[in-house]
Design an enzyme around this catalytic site. Structure first.
Site, PDB file in Angstrom:
ATOM      1  N   TYR A   1       0.885  -1.296   0.078  1.00 54.55           N
ATOM      2  CA  TYR A   1      -0.155   0.183  -0.120  1.00 54.55           C
ATOM      3  C   TYR A   1       0.850   1.226   0.049  1.00 54.55           C
ATOM      4  O   TYR A   1       0.761   2.219  -0.838  1.00 54.55           O
ATOM      5  CB  TYR A   1      -0.910   0.058   1.289  1.00 54.55           C
ATOM      6  CG  TYR A   1      -1.786   1.176   1.097  1.00 54.55           C
ATOM      7  CD1 TYR A   1      -2.961   1.285   0.693  1.00 54.55           C
ATOM      8  CD2 TYR A   1      -1.676   2.075   2.216  1.00 54.55           C
ATOM      9  CE1 TYR A   1      -3.638   2.499   0.749  1.00 54.55           C
ATOM     10  CE2 TYR A   1      -2.277   3.223   2.328  1.00 54.55           C
ATOM     11  CZ  TYR A   1      -3.351   3.491   1.762  1.00 54.55           C
ATOM     12  OH  TYR A   1      -4.031   4.556   1.920  1.00 54.55           O
ATOM     13  N   SER A  19       2.619   1.723  -3.396  1.00 55.32           N
ATOM     14  CA  SER A  19       1.579   2.086  -4.454  1.00 55.32           C
ATOM     15  C   SER A  19       1.344   3.684  -4.327  1.00 55.32           C
ATOM     16  O   SER A  19       1.227   4.380  -5.033  1.00 55.32           O
ATOM     17  CB  SER A  19       0.492   1.359  -4.448  1.00 55.32           C
ATOM     18  OG  SER A  19      -0.435   1.547  -3.220  1.00 55.32           O
TER      19      SER A  19
END
Length: 185
Positions: free
Chosen positions: A93, A96
């Site tokens: 996460y 990204s």
């Protein structure tokens, strides 16, 4: 012209249509599995990047040509403070969201000459079903005691501002690093 919906992996891209489709775009879809990266399989890593990063890229591509042609438009993507600080079990996460910042800032500079804006919102920790699923027990208590946990509605003000003509900035991040605790009535 009718709107067209196209699946690109886990993301739905909307193109065409009348009444202003393509004048503004807000990309807020994200997933945040809690898997330590050394135990994560390649498919899970790829899925996080497909939704959190590639989904924004495909949506951007679907609308930006029309915005350039009209010399007007606002694109907003949601990022996270985790892009800068990380969190155990959130490596995919965080990666990204860091890549999303680099993409948005670069793309914003590519389209700025056409008066199309691309900005980011880092809304801080928000109490959503996804947050609750990823932060049960001690993690929730730690977030509430440190930076605070806001409500989804807290992102509406920055979003509306960036969508408005009052926002004359691009390649910028509006970040909320601390949430006031909910007021007792």
């Amino acid at each position: 012209m009718r709107a067209r919906f196209e699946a690109k992996g886990d993301v739905i891209v909307i193109t065409g249509g009348a009444n202003g489709i393509g004048r503004a775009l807000a990309c807020a879809a994200a997933i945040q599995p809690r898997t330590v990266v050394h135990e994560m399989d390649a498919a899970e890593w790829d899925r996080v990047l497909r939704i959190n990063l590639s989904g924004v890229v495909w949506c951007y591509q679907a609308v930006v040509a029309g915005m350039i042609e009209r010399r007007s438009g606002s694109i907003i993507a949601f990022t996270s403070g985790m892009a800068h600080q990380g969190w155990p079990g959130a490596s995919a996460y965080a990666a990204s969201k860091a890549a999303l910042i680099a993409f948005a800032k670069s793309a914003a500079k590519e389209i700025a000459q056409h008066r199309v804006r691309f900005n980011l919102i880092a809304p801080g920790v928000l109490d959503t079903p996804q947050y609750r699923a990823a932060n049960a027990g001690a993690d929730d208590a730690r977030w509430r005691a440190s930076v605070g946990v806001g409500q989804p509605e807290d992102a509406v003000g920055p979003l509306l501002f960036l969508l408005s003509d009052q926002a004359t900035m691009t390649a910028s991040i509006i970040s909320r690093d601390f949430a006031y605790p909910a007021q007792e009535r």
